[in-house]
Enzyme design. Sequence first.
Site, PDB file in Angstrom:
ATOM      1  N   ARG A 196       0.842  -1.203   0.000  1.00 46.24           N
ATOM      2  CA  ARG A 196       0.000   0.000   0.000  1.00 46.24           C
ATOM      3  C   ARG A 196       0.881   1.258   0.000  1.00 46.24           C
ATOM      4  O   ARG A 196       1.955   1.268   0.610  1.00 46.24           O
ATOM      5  CB  ARG A 196      -0.820  -0.026   1.295  1.00 46.24           C
ATOM      6  CG  ARG A 196      -1.787   1.121   1.511  1.00 46.24           C
ATOM      7  CD  ARG A 196      -3.008   0.953   0.724  1.00 46.24           C
ATOM      8  NE  ARG A 196      -4.121   1.772   1.192  1.00 46.24           N
ATOM      9  CZ  ARG A 196      -5.148   2.093   0.400  1.00 46.24           C
ATOM     10  NH1 ARG A 196      -5.199   1.690  -0.858  1.00 46.24           N
ATOM     11  NH2 ARG A 196      -6.155   2.809   0.873  1.00 46.24           N
TER      12      ARG A 196
ATOM     13  N   THR B  24      -9.964   0.581  -8.884  1.00 44.22           N
ATOM     14  CA  THR B  24      -9.014  -0.346  -8.317  1.00 44.22           C
ATOM     15  C   THR B  24      -9.180  -1.543  -9.216  1.00 44.22           C
ATOM     16  O   THR B  24     -10.130  -1.591 -10.001  1.00 44.22           O
ATOM     17  CB  THR B  24      -9.444  -0.616  -6.852  1.00 44.22           C
ATOM     18  OG1 THR B  24      -9.318   0.589  -6.117  1.00 44.22           O
ATOM     19  CG2 THR B  24      -8.706  -1.744  -6.188  1.00 44.22           C
TER      20      THR B  24
HETATM   21  N1  GLY Z   1      -8.527   3.079  -2.827  1.00 47.32           N
HETATM   22  C1  GLY Z   1      -9.562   2.231  -2.473  1.00 47.32           C
HETATM   23  C2  GLY Z   1      -9.241   1.375  -1.293  1.00 47.32           C
HETATM   24  O1  GLY Z   1      -8.093   1.065  -1.062  1.00 47.32           O
HETATM   25  O2  GLY Z   1     -10.118   1.024  -0.569  1.00 47.32           O
END
Ligand code: GLY
Length: 563
Positions: A97, A372
């Site tokens: 992340r 996503t």
């Molecule tokens: N950017 C969407 C998530 O990570 O939930």
Amino acid sequence: MIRRVSLLFISIWLLGCSNRSIRETGLVTERAMVVSAHPLASAVGTEILKRGGNAVDAAVAVQFALAVVYPDAGNIGGGGFLVLRQKDGSTAALDYREKAPAAAHRDMYLDEKGEVIKELSLKGHLAAGVPGTVDGMVVAHQKYGSMPWAELVQPAVQLAAKGFPLTKKEAKKLNEERKDFLKYNTRRPEFILKNRWKEGDTIRMKSLALVLTQIRDRGRAGFYEGLVADSIVAEMKRGGGLITHQDLAAYHSVWRKPIVANVGEYRVISMPPPSSGGIALVQLLTISADYPLGEWEYKTAKTTHLMIEAERRVYADRAVHLGDPDFYKVPVEGLLDTAYIKRQMVGFSPGRATDSDEVSAGTPAPAESPNTTHYSIVDSQGNAVSVTTTLNSSFGAKVFVAGAGFLLNNEMDDFSVKPGAPNSYRLVGGEANAIAPGKRMLSSMTPTILEKNGKLYMVVGSMGGSTIITTVYQIILNVIAHGMPMQGAVNAGRFHHQWRPDWVLSEWGALGFGTGIRLWLMGHKIAPKVSGGIGRAAGILVRPDGRLEGGADPRGDDASAGF
Ligand code: GLY
């Protein structure tokens, strides 16, 4: 008034009906499969598997291929999560992340009156977190890969250099983004060299091909050091962003302990914090296991009401208790405790919608665009990988790193920029997810693997911001409670409730006439969600005969491939 508006919405939305079959069977293969958001990426992954690569090799190749052919969410300028289950049953979860840059601070998106500055965390250079994707792929490959790194990156280099034909949906999206690309970039990006893209046009990405060549030849150093790092930092300086050479050098992905929980005869393996996905999914499935949803049947008011009420409660927990575990003590064990989860359903009435104001996060035992994309892979040995990767919104911050041809994420918006202020997914949060230098923003990404009786059963995940969790939850229930094939379960219409705002989003026809009316009479506030659908999922189901069935989402260009 709200009721009257709801009635209006209901009558519009009742006209729609889903034409996707819930009984459709997807591609069935004997040994191996890749399901991703783009047929070319699925083909790249399958080719790696055919050459003897394992599921992690294929995942690396698919990640880079998606960065070329699916730039809305496939990326090297973003991040993601990878969950895997080896053929021997061992599991792992990799967190790549994005992180807040060192110069980020809690109030960076607020004006002098303390109000949120519109779109500052969403578009432009300040919205970008430090990218994690390249490091994540390198780290996953170092531990589990079997093929040479360069061979896994090469297909993406080729796609970018030689070009590929645009699908109708992709051409449309590039045209729609043109205005933002012009507005938020310091130099004209390659994607807008052409005025209007159409289906079948060949798109070449020369600068991206050069960057991918660096990554192919130098691994991590090809992105976090040298020319590419210089280009990122220069871009930040031109556009007022925060990412520095130090931020890039300091970025490292983290192996985390996956969320593993038994729910009935299934074992759920999913992503821990900084994703909320694994915990929320286990909570939803644990609540659902207490009710005979199969008997109550798919799409009935009884089943749908229970699912909405579970979602309402689980998202209340998400808003308060979840954040980056390196910065905030997330009470993981408490949140997964079955007695705690069941207590959250106290106050549930089978005939009445609960007002979200009556629901708040529980007190677990203390301890610790949406866009996503998800891909699911099973190799011929039985290893499984479930990856969700993202730039956050479609095309992220809309900012290309000039000369490097890739997009930067706008993941900073996944932080709670101010307690109680909704983000782009209308999610609210507080202290657990406040901005801090080097912190990871809370995610909803839910890459998941299911076992049944100790054997690999399903690999599944989705895109869709806050709706990812409910999408994965509903697909799993469609299979395990309602007996749908994988493709039918992915096709099936979806609905979503996230505590706040207190409404049920639904796709056209997802609730059906009778159920919609009954839910409304119970007091549910129903808003339609028509454009683009809720979530876009990729699933693989292991059938009783051991063959694999793919579930590729008809909401996109998604494709299953395998052998
Ligand atoms: N950017 C969407 C998530 O990570 O939930």
